[in-house]
Design an enzyme around this catalytic site. Sequence first.
Site, PDB file in Angstrom:
ATOM      1  N   PRO A  15       0.829  -1.211   0.000  1.00 10.67           N
ATOM      2  CG  PRO A  15      -0.715  -1.556   1.701  1.00 10.67           C
ATOM      3  CD  PRO A  15       0.596  -2.057   1.161  1.00 10.67           C
ATOM      4  CD  GLU A  16       1.694   3.540  -4.730  1.00 11.34           C
ATOM      5  OE1 GLU A  16       1.802   4.752  -4.961  1.00 11.34           O
ATOM      6  OE2 GLU A  16       1.621   2.685  -5.621  1.00 11.34           O
ATOM      7  CE  LYS A  27       5.786   3.399  -0.806  1.00 15.62           C
ATOM      8  NZ  LYS A  27       6.674   2.619  -1.670  1.00 15.62           N
ATOM      9  NE  ARG A  37       7.693  -2.146  -7.723  1.00 10.17           N
ATOM     10  CZ  ARG A  37       6.936  -1.628  -6.765  1.00 10.17           C
ATOM     11  NH1 ARG A  37       7.471  -0.892  -5.826  1.00 10.17           N
ATOM     12  NH2 ARG A  37       5.641  -1.859  -6.733  1.00 10.17           N
TER      13      ARG A  37
END
Length: 328
Positions: A2-3, A50, A304
Amino acid sequence: MPEGPSVRKFQLLTSPFVGQVVAKVGGSSRKISVNDLNALRLQDSQVHGKNLYLAFVAAEGPLGPTAEEETVLRREAASGASSPAQEGQEQVCTPQTHPQDEELQELQPSRPEVPDAAEGPGNWLRFHFGLFGSVRANEFSRAKKANKRGDWKDPVPRLVLHFESGGFLVFYNCRMHWCSSPRANPASDILSVEFHRGQALDALRAPIPICYTLLDQRYFSGLGNIIKNEILYLAKIHPLTQGSLLALSDLEHLLDYAIQFSFDWLYSKLHDKRLHLQIYQKKQCPLGHTVMKGTLGPSNSFKRLTWWCPRCQPAVLSGDRDLSPVTE
Ligand SMILES: [Zn+2]
């Protein structure tokens, strides 16, 4: 994982429980001894980038005020002159809301300042969430579909905290560990009002691909891969463009998009609305162009998946730069 906006929503869910005593614990975590949390009082809840941080203290102290008394004291302190409580405290950062968004501020429960946050070492529990990490208040996560064997198996919480009020918090897919204080730098937290634009712009100007800098949590804590992809598309910047080749105005725009997008995402999370994505995991951009996909990142670090539109986000070449993607 989760950001920032997701973790900030988790923090908002925990805030109403600040001041309450843990009446019962559960959960599958082996990383910490969950029973140690029994009878402790949740004293504070913070979000940094985060990570979520919860502070716990012994509930009954012979000298300490009860939670109720403390609430009264805090209210009095809040209505009076500025409290000296913050002095001498390092890195204490209250969860920030966007100054323009009053609705968010309303949703932010009246979390008291914590005058005595500087307790002994190790009373902060740090939560780092995995890909499917989440926090729920007063409800458990239910299976959304059957597994391969056809069973409907609900996710197993890592930690469940039942409070004296009858309410409870459930934590899924997260790693926890005790620490002495939140590792916080609100100047680099994209969702903090203390976020420092000048510092962020300096980082973006580096002669390295801009998509590497955006994921560097030292400068953009809370900014993750979805935000990265979306804001580069919105700003029409090719992910491998070196920051040093971009005009300051381009970098300013990128930063504006980063902040705006993060707050929009938080807003949609708090209102259970779907966030409309332009490029992340898309085959076409909103203008109908074919989207490219590559695995990008520094050679010595995490890479990424990155999506970009070669027409909306043309490459900025500096002579012999090779902008072909490193596809795996
Ligand atoms: Zn396009």
